[in-house]
Motif scaffolding. Sequence first.
Motif, PDB file in Angstrom:
ATOM      1  N   LEU A 225      -8.769 -14.893  82.818  1.00 19.17           N
ATOM      2  CA  LEU A 225      -9.952 -14.974  83.694  1.00 19.17           C
ATOM      3  C   LEU A 225     -11.113 -14.188  83.090  1.00 19.17           C
ATOM      4  O   LEU A 225     -12.264 -14.632  83.131  1.00 19.17           O
TER       5      LEU A 225
ATOM      6  N   THR B 145      -8.874 -27.826  83.959  1.00 21.56           N
ATOM      7  CA  THR B 145      -7.529 -27.406  84.342  1.00 21.56           C
ATOM      8  C   THR B 145      -6.637 -28.644  84.391  1.00 21.56           C
ATOM      9  O   THR B 145      -7.122 -29.777  84.344  1.00 21.56           O
TER      10      THR B 145
ATOM     11  N   LEU C 118      -8.274 -21.372  90.712  1.00 22.43           N
ATOM     12  CA  LEU C 118      -9.062 -20.640  89.719  1.00 22.43           C
ATOM     13  C   LEU C 118     -10.399 -20.204  90.308  1.00 22.43           C
ATOM     14  O   LEU C 118     -10.812 -19.050  90.174  1.00 22.43           O
TER      15      LEU C 118
END
Length: 209
Positions: free
Chosen positions: A169, A186, A195
């Motif tokens: 992240l 993704t 996310l």
Amino acid sequence: ALNRDLLDRITWWAQRLDLQVAVRHGDTAQRERRIQSLAPPDILITTPETLQVILTGKILRGHLRNVRWVIVDEVHELATDKRGEQLAVALERLELLTGKPFQRIGLSATIGNPKKIAGFLVGVEGECEIINVSVAKNMELNIIYPSPTKEDYLLAEQIGVHPEVAARLRAIRRLVESHESTLIFTNTRPLAEILTNRFRVWDQQLQVG
């Protein structure tokens, strides 16, 4: 969906060239079908299945005698399945109906064997010209797999993820903030939502959606 997308794109040009364009598929309303029969459009966007049906209709079948061009978009998708077989038969039937060859144009951005696909489009004895418009792409590709740092362990506790995830992240955020615009892919939609949620927990002001 592809039909509707094509309609939006082609309509822009059709309006400027004074051409009529319409879509025909299984869900086309009866009123629209009647309009197409009485005043056929210059350009008709349809599917292999619907073309077969149109070829059996009395009125539209008559209009098809004047066809001059058939454009098959994403031709590679049709060349290897049953829908492609259906299209190949329909094109031969259409040529019998017109009484003369019409131009067949196949479009694709991802053909591995253009000659083979061209053969599918024009038939065994048909002649064709393959136009390969190569576009050079300047790309820079980097693979990043960050290891968690002490800072990432603290972040992991703060936002409720594993340290390895926190490290990724942080790497994503660094890329986002150092560029004007960033696309993040993704594997699934739920993962995209998770996310985004973790970024929101980390920083509500982060420009991500």
